[in-house]
Write a protein that holds these residues in place. Structure first.
Motif, short mmCIF file in Angstrom:
data_model
loop_
_atom_site.label_atom_id
_atom_site.label_comp_id
_atom_site.label_asym_id
_atom_site.label_seq_id
_atom_site.Cartn_x
_atom_site.Cartn_y
_atom_site.Cartn_z
N SER A 135 -4.68 7.09 -1.03
CA SER A 135 -3.97 5.84 -0.80
C SER A 135 -4.32 4.85 -1.90
N ALA A 136 -3.42 3.97 -2.16
CA ALA A 136 -3.62 2.90 -3.14
C ALA A 136 -3.00 1.64 -2.60
N ASN A 170 0.84 -1.20 0.00
CA ASN A 170 0.00 0.00 0.00
C ASN A 170 0.87 1.25 0.00
N ALA A 171 0.31 2.32 -0.50
CA ALA A 171 1.00 3.61 -0.58
C ALA A 171 0.03 4.69 -0.15
N GLU A 172 0.57 5.70 0.58
CA GLU A 172 -0.27 6.79 1.07
C GLU A 172 0.47 8.11 0.88
N VAL A 173 -0.25 9.11 0.44
CA VAL A 173 0.34 10.41 0.19
C VAL A 173 -0.66 11.49 0.60
N THR A 174 -0.14 12.60 1.14
CA THR A 174 -0.99 13.74 1.49
C THR A 174 -1.20 14.60 0.25
N LEU A 175 -2.44 14.73 -0.14
CA LEU A 175 -2.77 15.50 -1.34
C LEU A 175 -2.93 16.98 -1.06
N TYR A 176 -3.46 17.33 0.12
CA TYR A 176 -3.67 18.75 0.44
C TYR A 176 -3.74 18.93 1.95
N GLN A 177 -3.03 19.96 2.43
CA GLN A 177 -3.13 20.36 3.84
C GLN A 177 -2.60 21.78 3.99
N TYR A 178 -3.05 22.69 3.14
CA TYR A 178 -2.64 24.09 3.18
C TYR A 178 -1.11 24.21 3.09
N ASN A 179 -0.52 23.46 2.15
CA ASN A 179 0.93 23.49 1.91
C ASN A 179 1.74 23.17 3.17
N ILE A 214 -8.17 2.03 -4.49
CA ILE A 214 -7.79 3.45 -4.47
C ILE A 214 -8.78 4.16 -3.56
N ALA A 215 -8.24 4.97 -2.63
CA ALA A 215 -9.11 5.63 -1.67
C ALA A 215 -8.64 7.05 -1.44
N VAL A 216 -9.59 7.90 -1.13
CA VAL A 216 -9.32 9.28 -0.75
C VAL A 216 -10.00 9.54 0.59
N ALA A 217 -9.21 10.06 1.56
CA ALA A 217 -9.76 10.34 2.89
C ALA A 217 -9.65 11.84 3.16
N VAL A 218 -10.73 12.42 3.61
CA VAL A 218 -10.78 13.85 3.90
C VAL A 218 -11.08 14.03 5.39
N THR A 219 -10.19 14.78 6.07
CA THR A 219 -10.39 15.09 7.48
C THR A 219 -10.66 16.59 7.61
#
Length: 447
Positions: free
Chosen positions: A285-286, A98-107, A316-321
């Motif tokens: 994440s994928a 599995n792989a996980e990456v932060t797509l957005y968090q106010y830079n 493939i998943a996208v998580a929004v907090t």
């Protein structure tokens, strides 16, 4: 083998003797002190640590990739939804990547990398502060050694003069031309000169020891301090610029001010990191994986490799907090940061104030010491001339030994004042140049 050992020993003795006879200029002493200073070496390690922090912060933007494998078995009875109790023995496993990456968090990650870069620069600036403080100590100690050595040489000349007087008095008394009291006075005066010589010699050794300690040099007895080029370069200089003209360059070469400015930049980045807590965080994440299930004692159970191949799947998943309420923590952290900015601003103003005061004092000391040196040089020349006439009168029997001792003491005092004024002027000008240019060499002119 014996010849080889003999050659090595002779070579070592030669190197040691050459090192012991080395004449240390000011630049040599400063360079040696910086190279062998333990706090500066420690700072090099801290710089290396911060550089690694900076590298890790930059890599945080890359995906985190990991593999996993799980396996577990269940043994015992269980009841299904229909109330039937049966044996439930099985084996489950799953594995994949599995792989996980932060797509957005106010830079957030980008600002974190900027912060790490600024912290690395701060450690470098802290090293500059250590080098600056050490250089100032070495320069002051070096000039104190030169001053004490000059006083020793001057006192040695006074002893030689007193020896000549004693010889003349003994010869004059031996033929009955002078009273025995003249010999006793000459001996007493010689003893006083030797006593003063010992005092100057003690101060010279203490100054040399202090310099060696700042340099972290093991044997101060072998430290031969001599830099004739330094005095020639310094006394060629003339500073015609006012203190206000020198202030901008002094501020620019002040590592303390540079560090404070760097901290303000870090606070700007820190504010963005704090604000990121109020923004949504999006992670992607994928995964690639497979599962295996085996119910024991079940006929026609598929083989492990066959089942894992059939159960292969991707995800493939996208998580929004989304932050909703953090008890006002962000607001108060920003308030703390603003207060720290004000503190840094006050520290910067204080450092600038001290820098201006140092420049004013050094420039005043240089002007006054230079005038004092010029006046004392004239006084020394006149006193030297007076002593020459007193000596001729003493040889002709027209002046007493008390008269010539008075003239000699006046000359010694005049020479001592001239030497001190010379090195006070040298120190003030050298320090003024270093404060403005950040360099002990006179390649950067401030006049």
């Amino acid at each position: 083998m014996k010849k080889l050992l003999l050659i090595i020993l002779v070579f070592s003795w030669t190197i040691e003797a050459a090192w012991a006879q080395k004449r240390w200029s000011l630049a040599d002493c400063v360079a040696y002190a910086i190279d062998h200073n333990l706090p500066i070496k420690r700072q090099d390690i801290l710089v290396a640590i911060k550089n690694l922090d900076q590298e890790m912060a930059r890599r945080e933007r890359l995906p985190a990739v990991g593999g996993y494998f799980n396996g577990y078995s269940t043994f015992g009875h269980s009841q299904d939804v229909f109330g039937t109790i049966r044996r439930n023995d099985n084996f489950n496993s799953n594995m994949g990547i599995n792989a996980e990456v932060t797509l957005y968090q106010y830079n957030y990650l980008r600002n974190q990398a900027k912060k790490a870069t600024l912290q690395s620069e701060q450690e470098e600036l802290e090293k500059g502060i250590l080098k600056r403080d050490l250089t100032l100590k070495v320069v002051q100690s070096y000039l104190e050694v030169l001053l004490s050595q000059a006083l020793v040489q001057a006192q040695d000349s006074a002893i030689n003069f007193s020896l000549q007087l004693l010889d003349k008095a003994e010869k004059s008394t031996a033929i009955g031309a002078s009273a025995p009291a003249v010999v006793f006075e000459a001996k007493a005066n010689l003893a006083r000169e030797k006593q003063q010589f010992q005092q100057y010699h003690k101060e010279a050794q203490q100054a040399k020891l202090t310099l060696a300690q700042y340099m972290n040099y093991t044997d101060y007895h072998t430290l031969i301090v001599d830099d004739p080029v330094l005095e020639a370069e310094v006394f060629k200089m003339e500073i015609n610029r006012s203190t206000s003209d020198l202030i901008p360059a002094a501020f620019e070469n002040n590592p303390v001010l540079a560090k404070l400015e760097n901290q303000l930049l870090e606070f700007e980045v820190e504010a963005k990191l704090i604000k990121a807590a109020d923004y949504p965080m999006v992670k992607g994440s994928a995964s690639l994986g497979t599962t295996y299930f085996n119910a024991f004692k079940v006929p026609n159970e598929r083989l492990f490799f066959v089942q894992t191949k059939d159960n292969f799947a991707q995800q493939i998943a996208v998580a929004v907090t989304v932050p909703i309420f953090n008890k006002g923590k962000t607001k108060r952290q920003l308030q703390q940061l603003n207060l720290r900015k004000k503190e840094i601003g006050l520290l910067g103003d204080h450092e600038k104030q001290q820098q201006v005061q140092i420049l004013e004092k050094l420039q005043l000391d240089w002007v006054e010491s230079k005038q004092q040196y010029e006046i004392s040089t004239e006084a020394f020349a006149a006193t030297q001339e007076s002593l020459a006439y007193s000596k001729l009168s003493f040889m002709a029997g027209k002046a007493s030994i008390y008269d010539i001792n008075t003239s000699k003491n006046n000359l010694i005092k005049s020479e001592s004042e001239m030497i001190r004024a010379r090195y006070n002027s040298l120190f003030s000008l050298l320090m003024l140049h270093y404060q403005v240019s950040g360099d002990i060499k006179f390649s950067n002119h401030i006049h």
